[in-house]
Design an enzyme around this catalytic site. Structure first.
Site, PDB file in Angstrom:
ATOM      1  N   LYS A  14      73.025 -12.949  53.065  1.00  0.00           N
ATOM      2  CA  LYS A  14      71.892 -12.643  54.102  1.00  0.00           C
ATOM      3  C   LYS A  14      70.812 -12.137  53.358  1.00  0.00           C
ATOM      4  O   LYS A  14      69.662 -12.624  53.304  1.00  0.00           O
ATOM      5  CB  LYS A  14      72.046 -12.145  55.534  1.00  0.00           C
ATOM      6  CG  LYS A  14      73.067 -12.690  56.256  1.00  0.00           C
ATOM      7  CD  LYS A  14      72.954 -12.149  57.624  1.00  0.00           C
ATOM      8  CE  LYS A  14      73.332 -10.710  57.697  1.00  0.00           C
ATOM      9  NZ  LYS A  14      74.844 -10.487  57.334  1.00  0.00           N
ATOM     10  N   ARG A  89      72.235  -8.789  66.276  1.00  0.00           N
ATOM     11  CA  ARG A  89      73.897  -8.634  66.174  1.00  0.00           C
ATOM     12  C   ARG A  89      74.637  -8.653  67.348  1.00  0.00           C
ATOM     13  O   ARG A  89      75.809  -8.478  67.213  1.00  0.00           O
ATOM     14  CB  ARG A  89      73.919  -7.594  65.402  1.00  0.00           C
ATOM     15  CG  ARG A  89      74.385  -7.569  63.843  1.00  0.00           C
ATOM     16  CD  ARG A  89      74.382  -6.308  63.411  1.00  0.00           C
ATOM     17  NE  ARG A  89      75.182  -6.254  62.132  1.00  0.00           N
ATOM     18  CZ  ARG A  89      74.609  -6.122  60.910  1.00  0.00           C
ATOM     19  NH1 ARG A  89      73.428  -6.486  60.848  1.00  0.00           N
ATOM     20  NH2 ARG A  89      75.369  -5.931  59.762  1.00  0.00           N
ATOM     21  N   ARG A 128      80.385  -4.912  45.262  1.00  0.00           N
ATOM     22  CA  ARG A 128      78.876  -4.312  45.577  1.00  0.00           C
ATOM     23  C   ARG A 128      78.897  -2.866  45.790  1.00  0.00           C
ATOM     24  O   ARG A 128      78.323  -1.976  45.229  1.00  0.00           O
ATOM     25  CB  ARG A 128      78.329  -4.944  46.944  1.00  0.00           C
ATOM     26  CG  ARG A 128      76.661  -4.430  47.079  1.00  0.00           C
ATOM     27  CD  ARG A 128      76.375  -5.206  48.233  1.00  0.00           C
ATOM     28  NE  ARG A 128      76.793  -4.732  49.406  1.00  0.00           N
ATOM     29  CZ  ARG A 128      76.732  -5.097  50.501  1.00  0.00           C
ATOM     30  NH1 ARG A 128      75.766  -6.179  50.686  1.00  0.00           N
ATOM     31  NH2 ARG A 128      76.849  -4.437  51.835  1.00  0.00           N
ATOM     32  N   ARG A 134      75.999   2.414  48.673  1.00  0.00           N
ATOM     33  CA  ARG A 134      76.033   2.494  49.919  1.00  0.00           C
ATOM     34  C   ARG A 134      77.287   3.019  50.586  1.00  0.00           C
ATOM     35  O   ARG A 134      78.247   2.733  50.126  1.00  0.00           O
ATOM     36  CB  ARG A 134      75.920   1.006  50.581  1.00  0.00           C
ATOM     37  CG  ARG A 134      74.650   0.712  50.893  1.00  0.00           C
ATOM     38  CD  ARG A 134      74.435  -0.760  51.358  1.00  0.00           C
ATOM     39  NE  ARG A 134      75.117  -0.740  52.490  1.00  0.00           N
ATOM     40  CZ  ARG A 134      75.033  -2.093  53.188  1.00  0.00           C
ATOM     41  NH1 ARG A 134      74.170  -3.142  52.755  1.00  0.00           N
ATOM     42  NH2 ARG A 134      75.844  -2.331  54.261  1.00  0.00           N
ATOM     43  N   ARG A 145      83.298  -3.200  59.706  1.00  0.00           N
ATOM     44  CA  ARG A 145      82.290  -3.922  59.905  1.00  0.00           C
ATOM     45  C   ARG A 145      82.772  -5.490  60.201  1.00  0.00           C
ATOM     46  O   ARG A 145      81.974  -6.155  61.063  1.00  0.00           O
ATOM     47  CB  ARG A 145      81.435  -3.944  58.688  1.00  0.00           C
ATOM     48  CG  ARG A 145      80.656  -2.540  58.651  1.00  0.00           C
ATOM     49  CD  ARG A 145      79.975  -2.233  57.177  1.00  0.00           C
ATOM     50  NE  ARG A 145      79.230  -3.060  56.539  1.00  0.00           N
ATOM     51  CZ  ARG A 145      79.142  -3.232  55.099  1.00  0.00           C
ATOM     52  NH1 ARG A 145      79.951  -2.227  54.356  1.00  0.00           N
ATOM     53  NH2 ARG A 145      78.607  -4.211  54.952  1.00  0.00           N
TER      54      ARG A 145
HETATM   55  P1  ADP Z   1      76.166  -5.878  56.434  1.00  0.00           P
HETATM   56  O1  ADP Z   1      75.490  -7.109  56.718  1.00  0.00           O
HETATM   57  O2  ADP Z   1      76.578  -5.939  54.913  1.00  0.00           O
HETATM   58  O3  ADP Z   1      77.049  -5.283  57.165  1.00  0.00           O
HETATM   59  P2  ADP Z   1      73.463  -4.342  57.036  1.00  0.00           P
HETATM   60  O4  ADP Z   1      72.802  -3.840  55.674  1.00  0.00           O
HETATM   61  O5  ADP Z   1      72.982  -5.456  57.650  1.00  0.00           O
HETATM   62  O6  ADP Z   1      75.018  -4.700  56.239  1.00  0.00           O
HETATM   63  O7  ADP Z   1      73.828  -3.180  57.993  1.00  0.00           O
HETATM   64  C1  ADP Z   1      74.645  -2.049  57.703  1.00  0.00           C
HETATM   65  C2  ADP Z   1      74.885  -1.240  58.816  1.00  0.00           C
HETATM   66  O8  ADP Z   1      73.584  -0.832  59.738  1.00  0.00           O
HETATM   67  C3  ADP Z   1      75.791  -2.090  60.032  1.00  0.00           C
HETATM   68  O9  ADP Z   1      77.187  -1.689  59.792  1.00  0.00           O
HETATM   69  C4  ADP Z   1      75.548  -1.309  61.290  1.00  0.00           C
HETATM   70  O10 ADP Z   1      75.950   0.004  61.392  1.00  0.00           O
HETATM   71  C5  ADP Z   1      73.879  -1.160  60.922  1.00  0.00           C
HETATM   72  N1  ADP Z   1      72.921  -2.136  61.610  1.00  0.00           N
HETATM   73  C6  ADP Z   1      72.394  -3.109  60.996  1.00  0.00           C
HETATM   74  N2  ADP Z   1      71.725  -3.815  61.731  1.00  0.00           N
HETATM   75  C7  ADP Z   1      72.037  -3.696  62.978  1.00  0.00           C
HETATM   76  C8  ADP Z   1      71.841  -4.217  64.185  1.00  0.00           C
HETATM   77  N3  ADP Z   1      70.974  -5.418  64.439  1.00  0.00           N
HETATM   78  N4  ADP Z   1      72.358  -3.720  65.289  1.00  0.00           N
HETATM   79  C9  ADP Z   1      73.161  -2.656  65.265  1.00  0.00           C
HETATM   80  N5  ADP Z   1      73.482  -2.110  64.026  1.00  0.00           N
HETATM   81  C10 ADP Z   1      73.050  -2.680  63.020  1.00  0.00           C
END
Ligand code: ADP
Length: 194
Positions: A14, A89, A128, A134, A145
């Site tokens: 994404k 999400r 990654r 991270r 996750r």
């Molecule tokens: P990925 O899609 O690889 O899991 P992101 O960078 O989108 O990585 O998200 C990393 C973390 O940030 C998630 O595991 C969550 O804890 C938090 N997060 C990101 N976006 C949201 C969201 N829309 N709602 C709740 N938590 C979020």
């Protein structure tokens, strides 16, 4: 305005594809993951609260994320449109986003879902983790996750499908091929600028 949600599990690409899309179509990228990581690195109260959840691979509470997004949308009144990456999400986040956009007399036009087989996701994320720095890219947190994704995020696809907005795109080809497949859908609404 044209507003797009890029949907998909962790590791589906994404972030990479959002970057390509915003460049081509001159849209604004809103990544809740990036926004949250920025809050964490600046040690803001929001960041300190969010970090507790992120480090465990759990979703940050809806009200925290929704408040953060609302500010970002308000900051850009002249935007051509937004690409939402990693948001919404949960179903409450999707409903809140609909309300925020309705208030601006606009809406989500299209939701593109990146489909990648689960073993590939894990391979990509672990890979990654070696370079991303991270703290949530360890195998244990990655598994959590993906679990959270199935439990809380997958229903969002259904929400948009009911509205006739969801399109699936295969996300396990090359970055360029996947981008091409995404643009085929976007071009029905908006033509690329660059
Ligand atoms: P990925 O899609 O690889 O899991 P992101 O960078 O989108 O990585 O998200 C990393 C973390 O940030 C998630 O595991 C969550 O804890 C938090 N997060 C990101 N976006 C949201 C969201 N829309 N709602 C709740 N938590 C979020």
């Amino acid at each position: 305005m044209f507003n797009l949600v890029l949907f998909g599990p962790p590791g589906s690409g994404k972030g990479t594809q959002s970057e390509n899309i915003v460049k081509s179509y001159k849209l604004l990228h809103i990544s809740t993951g990036d926004l949250l990581r920025d809050e964490v690195s600046r040690h803001t109260p929001l960041g300190t609260e969010a970090k507790k959840y992120m480090d465990q691979g759990m979703l940050v509470p809806d009200e925290v994320v929704i408040g953060m997004i609302s500010g970002k949308i308000d900051d850009a009144p002249d935007a051509r449109g937004f690409v939402f990456d990693g948001f919404p999400r949960t179903r409450p986040q999707a409903e809140a986003l609909d309300k925020l956009l309705e208030f601006k007399n606009t809406q989500i036009h299209l939701v593109l879902s990146l489909e990648v087989p689960e073993p590939d996701l894990i391979k990509r994320l672990v890979g990654r983790g070696a370079t991303s720095g991270r703290s949530d890219d360890t195998e244990e947190v990655i598994t959590k996750r993906i679990k959270e994704y199935h439990l809380k995020t997958q229903p969002v696809a259904h929400y948009y499908n009911e509205q006739g907005k969801l399109e699936q795109v295969t996300g396990d080809h090359t970055i360029a091929d996947t981008f091409k497949a995404l643009t085929k859908h976007i071009n029905k609404y908006l033509l690329p600028v660059a």
